[in-house]
Enzyme design. Sequence first.
Site, short mmCIF file in Angstrom:
data_model
loop_
_atom_site.label_atom_id
_atom_site.label_comp_id
_atom_site.label_asym_id
_atom_site.label_seq_id
_atom_site.Cartn_x
_atom_site.Cartn_y
_atom_site.Cartn_z
N ASP A 27 22.95 42.52 2.08
CA ASP A 27 23.70 41.29 1.55
C ASP A 27 25.16 41.21 2.32
OD1 ASP A 27 24.21 39.15 0.02
OD2 ASP A 27 24.68 40.08 -1.73
N ASN A 75 15.53 32.01 -1.30
CA ASN A 75 16.47 31.77 -0.13
C ASN A 75 16.06 30.38 0.47
OD1 ASN A 75 16.99 35.19 1.05
ND2 ASN A 75 18.27 33.94 -0.39
C1 FPP Z 1 22.06 38.07 2.90
O1 FPP Z 1 23.29 37.74 3.40
C2 FPP Z 1 21.17 38.07 3.86
C3 FPP Z 1 20.01 37.25 4.35
C4 FPP Z 1 19.43 36.36 3.27
C5 FPP Z 1 19.35 37.36 5.61
C6 FPP Z 1 18.97 38.70 5.99
C7 FPP Z 1 18.24 38.76 7.14
C8 FPP Z 1 18.86 39.61 8.27
C9 FPP Z 1 19.70 40.64 8.25
C10 FPP Z 1 17.90 39.52 9.63
C11 FPP Z 1 16.82 40.60 9.68
C12 FPP Z 1 16.04 40.47 10.55
C13 FPP Z 1 14.58 40.83 10.51
C14 FPP Z 1 13.71 40.82 11.56
C15 FPP Z 1 13.90 41.08 9.12
P1 FPP Z 1 23.97 36.31 2.57
O2 FPP Z 1 23.67 35.30 3.75
O3 FPP Z 1 23.23 36.17 1.34
O4 FPP Z 1 25.44 36.60 2.63
P2 FPP Z 1 26.49 36.07 1.70
O5 FPP Z 1 26.14 36.57 0.28
O6 FPP Z 1 27.69 36.91 2.20
O7 FPP Z 1 26.40 34.55 1.63
#
Ligand code: FPP
Length: 248
Positions: A27, A75
């Site tokens: 996260d 998501n």
């Molecule tokens: C959460 O942070 C992250 C995600 C929903 C996406 C996670 C994906 C990756 C790290 C890429 C991984 C790649 C592979 C190939 C598996 P957020 O966007 O919710 O952050 P925020 O809460 O600060 O908005």
Amino acid sequence: MTVQLLSDVTTNLDLQKLPQHIAVIMDGNGRWAKSKGLPRIEGHRRGANTLKEILRVCKDWGIKTLTAYAFSTENWGRPVTEVKFLMVLFERLLRKELTEMDEEGVCIKFIGDLSPLPESLQQEMYHSMEVTNNNKTIQFNVAINYGSRLEIVKACKAIAQKVQLGELSPEAIDENLISQYLYTCSSPDPDLLIRTSGEMRLSNFLLWQMAYTEIYVTETFWPDFNPSELKQALLSYQQRDRRFGKVS
Ligand code: FPP
């Protein structure tokens, strides 16, 4: 990573008492990007690099399973451009990293309902699972379009169907059997859950499997999570008294 560096980073860690299975909720990609004045997608790009590094370190330290929450069933509610970017990123990464992961003995498994994902991404996913199927160094589960409640509903339906067909008696349904019907059937339950960016939630991730998992939350945003942060999580884990509901 060289042997010297590895031993530096693992100082104070009891290598005999490492978790077998680590789950991560990655996260804070968006907040990391915002704090740097960058677009959210840059956070995901950097987050993907972090995941690659953490996978390698887990492998080097002898951790047998890593499960990462990459995209939840919820998501899809994000802006279309962000969802599209994530799908392209997953596909691009798989293409780019597959050979190296295979050479390093990583066995990749995608958990979740893959059917609504773009066709070309699904093809890459099934291909990577097939290619790495017999690898034994580390099991790498990637949860994409994953939701734990939906996973449990799916398992209940499959079990009910077996009962209806007379292939299974209701008395035979126990915790072990239900575990066998989950996406994670080939992995032990996680010993440790790491969640970055300070949120204290499970967010519909591995609810059944994490009944006795130790939880570690760090304020660090996922793109900044690194081997030394992982070591902090492991040191915290090694101080826990895991009683599984019993008296120690
Ligand atoms: C959460 O942070 C992250 C995600 C929903 C996406 C996670 C994906 C990756 C790290 C890429 C991984 C790649 C592979 C190939 C598996 P957020 O966007 O919710 O952050 P925020 O809460 O600060 O908005």
